[in-house]
Write a protein that holds these residues in place. Structure first.
Motif, mmCIF file in Angstrom:
data_model
loop_
_atom_site.group_PDB
_atom_site.id
_atom_site.type_symbol
_atom_site.label_atom_id
_atom_site.label_comp_id
_atom_site.label_asym_id
_atom_site.label_seq_id
_atom_site.Cartn_x
_atom_site.Cartn_y
_atom_site.Cartn_z
ATOM 1 N N LEU A 87 -8.593 8.161 -8.844
ATOM 2 C CA LEU A 87 -7.162 7.895 -8.979
ATOM 3 C C LEU A 87 -6.346 8.713 -7.973
ATOM 4 O O LEU A 87 -5.404 8.199 -7.373
ATOM 5 C CB LEU A 87 -6.686 8.181 -10.406
ATOM 6 N N LEU A 88 -6.727 9.962 -7.780
ATOM 7 C CA LEU A 88 -6.012 10.811 -6.826
ATOM 8 C C LEU A 88 -6.076 10.224 -5.421
ATOM 9 O O LEU A 88 -5.058 10.092 -4.735
ATOM 10 C CB LEU A 88 -6.586 12.230 -6.838
ATOM 11 N N HIS A 89 -7.250 9.841 -4.980
ATOM 12 C CA HIS A 89 -7.400 9.343 -3.613
ATOM 13 C C HIS A 89 -6.840 7.930 -3.446
ATOM 14 O O HIS A 89 -6.274 7.603 -2.393
ATOM 15 C CB HIS A 89 -8.851 9.447 -3.167
ATOM 16 N N LEU A 90 -6.948 7.110 -4.465
ATOM 17 C CA LEU A 90 -6.341 5.776 -4.412
ATOM 18 C C LEU A 90 -4.817 5.899 -4.326
ATOM 19 O O LEU A 90 -4.171 5.218 -3.518
ATOM 20 C CB LEU A 90 -6.735 4.959 -5.638
ATOM 21 N N THR A 91 -4.254 6.789 -5.129
ATOM 22 C CA THR A 91 -2.808 6.995 -5.096
ATOM 23 C C THR A 91 -2.368 7.571 -3.757
ATOM 24 O O THR A 91 -1.319 7.189 -3.223
ATOM 25 C CB THR A 91 -2.362 7.915 -6.255
ATOM 26 N N ALA A 92 -3.157 8.469 -3.196
ATOM 27 C CA ALA A 92 -2.826 9.032 -1.876
ATOM 28 C C ALA A 92 -2.846 7.944 -0.806
ATOM 29 O O ALA A 92 -2.004 7.946 0.103
ATOM 30 C CB ALA A 92 -3.782 10.157 -1.523
ATOM 31 N N ALA A 93 -3.787 7.011 -0.917
ATOM 32 C CA ALA A 93 -3.833 5.904 0.042
ATOM 33 C C ALA A 93 -2.594 5.020 -0.094
ATOM 34 O O ALA A 93 -1.980 4.631 0.912
ATOM 35 C CB ALA A 93 -5.099 5.081 -0.168
ATOM 36 N N ILE A 94 -2.209 4.725 -1.331
ATOM 37 C CA ILE A 94 -0.997 3.930 -1.568
ATOM 38 C C ILE A 94 0.218 4.674 -1.030
ATOM 39 O O ILE A 94 1.064 4.093 -0.337
ATOM 40 C CB ILE A 94 -0.832 3.623 -3.072
ATOM 41 N N GLN A 95 0.289 5.978 -1.349
ATOM 42 C CA GLN A 95 1.431 6.780 -0.900
ATOM 43 C C GLN A 95 1.524 6.809 0.617
ATOM 44 O O GLN A 95 2.601 6.653 1.187
ATOM 45 C CB GLN A 95 1.320 8.203 -1.447
ATOM 46 N N THR A 96 0.403 6.975 1.276
ATOM 47 C CA THR A 96 0.378 7.004 2.741
ATOM 48 C C THR A 96 0.847 5.667 3.315
ATOM 49 O O THR A 96 1.649 5.634 4.250
ATOM 50 C CB THR A 96 -1.034 7.352 3.244
ATOM 51 N N ALA A 97 0.369 4.574 2.748
ATOM 52 C CA ALA A 97 0.784 3.251 3.217
ATOM 53 C C ALA A 97 2.288 3.049 3.036
ATOM 54 O O ALA A 97 2.937 2.431 3.889
ATOM 55 C CB ALA A 97 0.017 2.167 2.478
ATOM 56 N N LEU A 98 2.843 3.582 1.959
ATOM 57 C CA LEU A 98 4.285 3.444 1.730
ATOM 58 C C LEU A 98 5.104 4.337 2.657
ATOM 59 O O LEU A 98 6.261 4.035 2.940
ATOM 60 C CB LEU A 98 4.613 3.755 0.269
ATOM 61 N N LEU A 99 4.521 5.429 3.114
ATOM 62 C CA LEU A 99 5.234 6.329 4.019
ATOM 63 C C LEU A 99 5.280 5.801 5.457
ATOM 64 O O LEU A 99 6.204 6.115 6.213
ATOM 65 C CB LEU A 99 4.591 7.715 4.014
ATOM 66 N N ILE A 100 4.301 5.004 5.834
ATOM 67 C CA ILE A 100 4.203 4.527 7.224
ATOM 68 C C ILE A 100 5.476 3.835 7.702
ATOM 69 O O ILE A 100 6.004 4.180 8.760
ATOM 70 C CB ILE A 100 2.944 3.653 7.426
ATOM 71 N N PRO A 101 6.030 2.862 6.957
ATOM 72 C CA PRO A 101 7.250 2.219 7.473
ATOM 73 C C PRO A 101 8.512 3.092 7.359
ATOM 74 O O PRO A 101 9.501 2.824 8.039
ATOM 75 C CB PRO A 101 7.394 0.964 6.608
ATOM 76 N N LEU A 102 8.462 4.122 6.539
ATOM 77 C CA LEU A 102 9.646 4.957 6.334
ATOM 78 C C LEU A 102 9.753 6.120 7.309
ATOM 79 O O LEU A 102 10.854 6.571 7.617
ATOM 80 C CB LEU A 102 9.657 5.517 4.907
ATOM 81 N N LEU A 103 8.615 6.613 7.774
ATOM 82 C CA LEU A 103 8.627 7.825 8.602
ATOM 83 C C LEU A 103 7.858 7.605 9.892
ATOM 84 O O LEU A 103 6.707 7.174 9.874
ATOM 85 C CB LEU A 103 7.988 8.991 7.841
ATOM 86 N N SER A 104 8.471 7.947 11.000
ATOM 87 C CA SER A 104 7.762 7.829 12.280
ATOM 88 C C SER A 104 6.791 8.989 12.458
ATOM 89 O O SER A 104 5.736 8.832 13.050
ATOM 90 C CB SER A 104 8.756 7.773 13.439
ATOM 91 N N ARG A 105 7.155 10.157 11.932
ATOM 92 C CA ARG A 105 6.257 11.324 11.973
ATOM 93 C C ARG A 105 6.058 11.790 10.544
ATOM 94 O O ARG A 105 7.004 11.933 9.784
ATOM 95 C CB ARG A 105 6.888 12.444 12.799
#
Length: 175
Positions: free
Chosen positions: A70-88
């Motif tokens: 669950l931790l790593h799946l959530t981190a993957a989801i979180q990372t995917a959601l951050l990509i369009p919001l943050l350039s860095r």
């Protein structure tokens, strides 16, 4: 961490070192599930060997499979959601650590009191937004948007925040 989260996330999250976060998340999950088993024995899954063996097996499954997955799946989801919001942004390892440490209040969410469970879930969701804001160097408003889905998964479903809030609201509406 609970009193000064910005300082904790600034100093306590290290690039490339997710092991302490993983161990912390497993400990939180075990305390949560253990409290639930002790205070509400009917939640212990029934397998061969009685309640004690069933609880031990269930806790092993939580520690070895459920919490890390669950931790790593959530981190993957979180990372995917951050990509369009943050350039860095910081790396996935830092995101894993933030999610793990944000779960701290949910160790007590195993207490079968909807108000306690709701506060734990909301506190965890708030810590996640603050942690993402600090570690990924973005505004709190962007972090709140980015953490809505992961917070729902971890704090709403996994730690029972939605169920607790519903029970709490139904109790208030009944009065």
């Amino acid at each position: 961490m609970l009193a000064r989260p910005r300082k904790f996330f600034q100093d306590g999250v290290a690039p490339g070192d997710q092991a302490p976060g993983l161990v912390f998340a497993i400990a939180v999950a075990l305390v949560y599930q253990g409290l639930q088993f002790v205070l509400t024995p009917s939640t212990i899954p029934a397998i061969e060997g009685g309640a004690a063996v069933s609880a031990i097996v269930a806790l092993l499954v939580v520690a070895l499979f459920v919490a890390p997955l669950l931790l790593h799946l959530t981190a993957a989801i979180q990372t995917a959601l951050l990509i369009p919001l943050l350039s860095r942004r910081a790396g996935v390892s830092e995101t894993v650590q933030v999610i793990a440490y944000a779960a701290a209040p949910c160790a007590l969410a195993g207490i079968p009191v909807p108000a306690v469970q709701t506060v734990c879930a909301l506190y965890g969701a708030g810590l996640l937004a603050i942690g993402i804001s600090v570690v990924h160097q973005t505004s709190l408003s962007k972090a709140l948007v980015a953490t809505a889905v992961p917070s729902g998964v971890v704090f709403g479903y996994a730690f029972g925040g939605f169920r607790a809030l519903s029970a709490l609201l139904n109790g208030v509406l009944v009065l």
